[in-house]
Design an enzyme around this catalytic site. Sequence first.
Site, PDB file in Angstrom:
ATOM      1  N   HIS A  69      84.182  50.415  46.754  1.00 32.00           N
ATOM      2  CA  HIS A  69      84.577  49.020  46.997  1.00 32.00           C
ATOM      3  C   HIS A  69      86.084  48.920  47.166  1.00 32.00           C
ATOM      4  CE1 HIS A  69      80.668  47.358  46.327  1.00 32.00           C
ATOM      5  NE2 HIS A  69      80.638  47.566  45.016  1.00 32.00           N
ATOM      6  N   ASP A 127      91.644  46.594  42.655  1.00 38.99           N
ATOM      7  CA  ASP A 127      91.530  47.008  41.258  1.00 38.99           C
ATOM      8  C   ASP A 127      90.080  47.251  40.865  1.00 38.99           C
ATOM      9  OD1 ASP A 127      94.272  44.984  39.865  1.00 38.99           O
ATOM     10  OD2 ASP A 127      94.196  46.513  41.431  1.00 38.99           O
ATOM     11  N   HIS A 172      81.343  54.710  42.779  1.00 43.18           N
ATOM     12  CA  HIS A 172      80.831  53.477  43.431  1.00 43.18           C
ATOM     13  C   HIS A 172      81.941  52.423  43.512  1.00 43.18           C
ATOM     14  CE1 HIS A 172      77.758  50.242  44.197  1.00 43.18           C
ATOM     15  NE2 HIS A 172      78.646  49.513  43.566  1.00 43.18           N
ATOM     16  N   GLU A 173      82.627  52.209  42.372  1.00 43.75           N
ATOM     17  CA  GLU A 173      83.687  51.170  42.347  1.00 43.75           C
ATOM     18  C   GLU A 173      84.807  51.518  43.312  1.00 43.75           C
ATOM     19  OE1 GLU A 173      81.182  49.386  40.040  1.00 43.75           O
ATOM     20  OE2 GLU A 173      82.878  48.529  41.106  1.00 43.75           O
ATOM     21  N   HIS A 190      78.101  46.821  49.679  1.00 44.99           N
ATOM     22  CA  HIS A 190      76.885  47.521  49.286  1.00 44.99           C
ATOM     23  C   HIS A 190      76.074  47.982  50.496  1.00 44.99           C
ATOM     24  CE1 HIS A 190      77.271  45.505  45.167  1.00 44.99           C
ATOM     25  NE2 HIS A 190      77.636  46.775  45.081  1.00 44.99           N
TER      26      HIS A 190
HETATM   27  C1  LIG Z   1      72.298  49.221  35.210  1.00 43.03           C
HETATM   28  N1  LIG Z   1      72.938  48.102  35.822  1.00 43.03           N
HETATM   29  C2  LIG Z   1      72.944  47.974  37.160  1.00 43.03           C
HETATM   30  O1  LIG Z   1      72.444  48.758  37.951  1.00 43.03           O
HETATM   31  C3  LIG Z   1      73.682  46.737  37.628  1.00 43.03           C
HETATM   32  N2  LIG Z   1      74.532  47.095  38.770  1.00 43.03           N
HETATM   33  C4  LIG Z   1      75.859  47.253  38.563  1.00 43.03           C
HETATM   34  O2  LIG Z   1      76.422  47.112  37.489  1.00 43.03           O
HETATM   35  C5  LIG Z   1      76.684  47.535  39.819  1.00 43.03           C
HETATM   36  C6  LIG Z   1      77.425  48.840  39.649  1.00 43.03           C
HETATM   37  C7  LIG Z   1      76.509  50.084  39.621  1.00 43.03           C
HETATM   38  C8  LIG Z   1      75.739  50.226  40.945  1.00 43.03           C
HETATM   39  C9  LIG Z   1      77.294  51.334  39.335  1.00 43.03           C
HETATM   40  C10 LIG Z   1      77.651  46.367  39.964  1.00 43.03           C
HETATM   41  N3  LIG Z   1      78.470  46.578  41.129  1.00 43.03           N
HETATM   42  O3  LIG Z   1      77.896  46.491  42.330  1.00 43.03           O
HETATM   43  C11 LIG Z   1      79.750  46.919  41.028  1.00 43.03           C
HETATM   44  O4  LIG Z   1      80.406  47.232  42.044  1.00 43.03           O
HETATM   45  C12 LIG Z   1      72.703  45.606  38.026  1.00 43.03           C
HETATM   46  C13 LIG Z   1      71.796  46.026  39.190  1.00 43.03           C
HETATM   47  C14 LIG Z   1      71.850  45.235  36.816  1.00 43.03           C
HETATM   48  C15 LIG Z   1      73.541  44.381  38.453  1.00 43.03           C
HETATM   49 CA   LIG Z   2      95.627  46.179  43.372  1.00 42.64          CA
HETATM   50 ZN   LIG Z   3      79.013  47.519  43.742  1.00 40.78          ZN
END
Ligand SMILES: CNC(=O)[C@@H](NC(=O)[C@H](CC(C)C)CN(O)C=O)C(C)(C)C
Ligand SMILES: [Ca+2]
Ligand SMILES: [Zn+2]
Length: 169
Positions: A131, A96, A127-128, A137
């Site tokens: 995953h 999800d 990106h999601e 990553h």
């Molecule tokens: C602007 N804020 C950021 O860049 C933050 N990064 C994210 O929110 C990632 C998603 C982005 C890469 C689309 C979280 N992630 O990995 C989900 O799968 C922080 C680096 C601050 C955590």
């Molecule tokens: Ca599912």
């Molecule tokens: Zn991520």
Amino acid sequence: NFQTFEGDLKWDHNDITYRVLNHSPDLDADVIDDAFVRAFKVWSDVSPLTFTQIYSGEADIMILFGSDDHGDPYPFDGKDGLLAHAYPPGEGVQGDAHFDDDEFWTLGTGVVVKTRFGYSLFLVAAHEFGHAIGLEHSAVRDALMYPMYSYIEDFQLHQDDVAGVQYLY
Ligand SMILES: CNC(=O)[C@@H](NC(=O)[C@H](CC(C)C)CN(O)C=O)C(C)(C)C
Ligand SMILES: [Ca+2]
Ligand SMILES: [Zn+2]
Ligand SMILES: [Ca+2]
Ligand SMILES: [Zn+2]
């Protein structure tokens, strides 16, 4: 140097289903649905995977917009910071994708001004969904699976991302 999840978690079928449970108020529902279609296409273009939207029942990838505590052990954090998260392939909540609705979601293309003040739903979803199909990553700064968001006008999947999904499928 892409990374997969522990034990190379992957889907045991290629015809993956998804369901959009709700929509952010920031964009029209059909604009949101189109951003998801384009984000899934990023991955289906370089793998045997197909992604089909269903409108009822349990899909492999259940998509929702939520803020703060939204029903799982990983609450969002208000505007900025964490933008979204997704679970690796598997049953139930696995696979999800959840988007923080305290962000201002904009289009992946078009009015750059709006995108400068918002986050591209297309880029974050791509990106999601990486995953959700089993990619962790990447340390490659220009890879889609790099853990930090950066707005890219003409998005191109990085070879590292392609190598990752082709390793899995
Ligand atoms: C602007 N804020 C950021 O860049 C933050 N990064 C994210 O929110 C990632 C998603 C982005 C890469 C689309 C979280 N992630 O990995 C989900 O799968 C922080 C680096 C601050 C955590
Ligand atoms: Ca599912
Ligand atoms: Zn991520
Ligand atoms: Ca946030
Ligand atoms: Zn969540």
